[in-house]
Design a protein around this motif. Structure first.
Motif, short mmCIF file in Angstrom:
data_model
loop_
_atom_site.label_atom_id
_atom_site.label_comp_id
_atom_site.label_asym_id
_atom_site.label_seq_id
_atom_site.Cartn_x
_atom_site.Cartn_y
_atom_site.Cartn_z
N SER A 105 32.55 31.51 43.83
CA SER A 105 33.11 32.06 42.59
C SER A 105 32.02 32.28 41.54
O SER A 105 32.02 33.30 40.85
CB SER A 105 34.23 31.18 42.04
N CYS A 106 31.08 31.34 41.43
CA CYS A 106 29.96 31.54 40.50
C CYS A 106 29.06 32.68 40.98
O CYS A 106 28.52 33.44 40.17
CB CYS A 106 29.14 30.26 40.35
N HIS A 107 28.90 32.81 42.29
CA HIS A 107 28.06 33.88 42.83
C HIS A 107 28.63 35.25 42.47
O HIS A 107 27.90 36.17 42.11
CB HIS A 107 27.92 33.73 44.35
N THR A 108 29.94 35.38 42.51
CA THR A 108 30.59 36.64 42.13
C THR A 108 30.32 36.95 40.66
O THR A 108 29.95 38.07 40.30
CB THR A 108 32.11 36.57 42.40
N LEU A 109 30.50 35.93 39.79
CA LEU A 109 30.23 36.11 38.35
C LEU A 109 28.76 36.46 38.11
O LEU A 109 28.44 37.35 37.32
CB LEU A 109 30.56 34.83 37.58
N LYS A 110 27.88 35.75 38.80
CA LYS A 110 26.45 35.96 38.60
C LYS A 110 26.02 37.35 39.06
O LYS A 110 25.21 38.01 38.41
CB LYS A 110 25.62 34.89 39.30
N THR A 111 26.58 37.81 40.16
CA THR A 111 26.25 39.15 40.66
C THR A 111 26.64 40.21 39.64
O THR A 111 25.86 41.12 39.34
CB THR A 111 26.94 39.41 42.01
#
Length: 145
Positions: A105-111
């Motif tokens: 979920s953080c990876h999606t936000l960070k991307t």
């Protein structure tokens, strides 16, 4: 007959490991390798060097999302992400200090944040901005805190 979820019958079961869904094939051959820089990045992730670095980061950071950790949340992460994306800092692709464990979920936000901040991603133009190397700062910015 084929017993789902398999893709091959018992006679041809030894070929199951070679099966690649059409969408995945297109993603890997067209999207990931859309230009020479992306091709080099994709190939880097397939090296023994990356496999070893990735495992070291996972072990050292105990498989915990470093971005959730900034919020006092303990959450498992299995992705090893470049703090500053490779497009913005190609010389740091194998620098362990530029890597962090991150949950999906953080990876999606960070991307999404990287696309806006650095101009990374398909169709975007890379922006000339100073790289942000602080996980805590990136966490605040990507979650609009």
């Amino acid at each position: 007959m084929v017993a789902l979820p398999k893709h091959y019958c018992d006679k041809h079961a030894d070929q199951e490991h070679e099966y690649v869904p059409r969408d995945m094939h297109r993603y890997n051959t067209v999207t990931r390798k859309r230009n020479e820089n992306k091709r080099a990045q994709y190939n880097f992730y397939r090296t023994k060097q990356w496999v070893n670095i990735r495992q070291r980061v996972l072990d050292e950071q105990h498989y915990l999302c470093q971005y959730c950790k900034c919020d006092g949340i303990v959450k498992q992460g299995k992705i090893v992400d470049h703090i500053v994306p490779i497009e913005a800092s190609p010389n740091d692709k194998a620098d362990i200090s530029n890597l962090a464990v991150i949950c999906s979920s953080c990876h999606t936000l960070k991307t999404k944040w990287e696309q806006q901040t650095y101009g990374t991603g398909k169709g975007n133009q890379l922006k000339q901005v100073s790289p942000i190397r602080s996980i805590a700062m990136i966490n605040k910015l990507m979650k609009n805190k």
